[in-house]
Enzyme design. Sequence first.
Site, PDB file in Angstrom:
ATOM      1  N   CYS A 253      -8.506   9.487  25.421  1.00 40.65           N
ATOM      2  CA  CYS A 253      -7.674   9.212  26.591  1.00 40.65           C
ATOM      3  C   CYS A 253      -6.526   8.283  26.200  1.00 40.65           C
ATOM      4  O   CYS A 253      -6.416   7.152  26.685  1.00 40.65           O
ATOM      5  CB  CYS A 253      -8.536   8.594  27.692  1.00 40.65           C
TER       6      CYS A 253
ATOM      7  N   SER B 205       0.829  -1.204   0.000  1.00 46.68           N
ATOM      8  CA  SER B 205       0.000   0.000   0.000  1.00 46.68           C
ATOM      9  C   SER B 205       0.865   1.257   0.000  1.00 46.68           C
ATOM     10  O   SER B 205       2.031   1.225   0.422  1.00 46.68           O
ATOM     11  CB  SER B 205      -0.901   0.019   1.244  1.00 46.68           C
TER      12      SER B 205
ATOM     13  N   GLU C  18      -6.826  -2.581  -8.859  1.00 46.74           N
ATOM     14  CA  GLU C  18      -7.752  -2.291  -7.764  1.00 46.74           C
ATOM     15  C   GLU C  18      -7.335  -1.051  -6.975  1.00 46.74           C
ATOM     16  O   GLU C  18      -6.963  -1.134  -5.797  1.00 46.74           O
ATOM     17  CB  GLU C  18      -7.839  -3.510  -6.832  1.00 46.74           C
ATOM     18  N   PRO C  19      -7.382   0.124  -7.576  1.00 54.00           N
ATOM     19  CA  PRO C  19      -7.032   1.346  -6.846  1.00 54.00           C
ATOM     20  C   PRO C  19      -8.146   1.776  -5.902  1.00 54.00           C
ATOM     21  O   PRO C  19      -9.332   1.626  -6.200  1.00 54.00           O
ATOM     22  CB  PRO C  19      -6.843   2.368  -7.970  1.00 54.00           C
ATOM     23  N   GLY C  20      -7.788   2.299  -4.771  1.00 54.68           N
ATOM     24  CA  GLY C  20      -8.758   2.869  -3.831  1.00 54.68           C
ATOM     25  C   GLY C  20      -8.303   4.234  -3.379  1.00 54.68           C
ATOM     26  O   GLY C  20      -8.908   5.257  -3.677  1.00 54.68           O
TER      27      GLY C  20
END
Length: 467
Positions: free
Chosen positions: A390, A234, A312-314
């Site tokens: 927190c 990625s 498969e690009p996102g």
Amino acid sequence: MTSSPLAPGWLAEPADADALPPLIWPATAQRTAAGEIEIGGITASALAERFGTPLYVIDETDARSRAVEVRTAFDTAAAEAGTRAKVYYAGKAFLTIEIARWMSEAGLSIDVCSGGELAVALAAGVDPAHLGLHGNNKSLDEIERAVSSGVGVIVLDSAIEIERVAATAARLGRVQEVRLRVNSGVHAHTHDFLATAHEDQKFGVRLDQAAEYVAAIRSHASLRFLGLHCHIGSQIFGSEGFAESAARLLELQAELLAGGEVPELNLGGGFGIAYTTADDPTPITELASLIVGTVARECARLGIPVPALAFEPGRTVIGRSGATLYEVGTIKDVLVGADGTDHVRRYVSVDGGMSDNARPALYGADYSVRLASRNSDADAALVRVVGKHCESGDIVVQSDYLPGDVAPGDLVMVPATGAYCWSLSSNYNYLGRPAVVAVVDGEARVLIRRETEHDLLARDTAYLGGR
């Protein structure tokens, strides 16, 4: 003012802390004459007043145009190589019913990896034949739904899945088209890639086992083998990792052709975008040309036809189309020792945090930030933008510069949050997830409404009187 010694080496103090670097921001982002950031013709203050903060803002024009740009880049490169390309939008990056429709209207297929993502795509009216189903542990129910609804292709991840999908398709009287996910031994991230014999990961099968798995697929009349699938990583810059992976896969492709047709090759996605001014991703048109060109040359060397190619690009489609709007709460100057001298780091706390952007905490991801509700001629100050959770690791922007007069009540905006922010969001500390709005031509509409405390409590059976 000189750059702070607390700043990372890659971060240069900007000449103008109000500037919006175009490589990072959505296409329609600009400052108005009054100094506010506006996207899609709507100012930050107008968005905050109408929808509240934190707020995911999606530039619809930008998202649609990037989808077309990516599809055209691979179509053009494939045509030059004498083949065709199929581009799947990777729904895991950011999927809503509306966004699924944008992608479909831009000519993209959609990759889903759960029953929920499949349900969203089907609810959007996407043709099931233009869907692909991924996942290393598809449930029997998910397989049943995919086959029965007519999903175009299922990516098989194990021997068990071969048998499960084959049995389901046979029972339903269908022939299901499938790909086999393999590990090429190439792992890539940003500028670097590593080529090894085997990868230690949960996805796919070893390259040297693939022929055995393909034979198993071909033994079932209810399955049709389309080809191999591989995903190497990625946020990748450059084409070297893709080239090495493709070369390894095509060697296998040549072997598999002796036993039957192998019409396709899916090289996955993972193409990077810029999150900071230090990032320099390869333009998608150049990347497509380099990758497809490598495939064509390897096929010529091996004496095999160039297969149809799938990608498969996102992130590269939706990442830069999004920005997140926050309101500043508290500001704290912290003295930090560096080289024997104390220096000031300004902590700017906002009304969101790791629940709306988990990537800095999960991956150490870097982001940028700008003052959104006004401009300023104050000297730039090094800031760390943090959330209200927190957790000491609740950091939204590790290091950037904002005008030194940033104050409580100001609005700030973090760009390039279109991918893997809403989709990774949570209700940690019982914060409701922000709304998602699409902006275009001076209009805004809600894609996903803001979660309320009632939404959070409604899942607690005690709140419902034990029902």
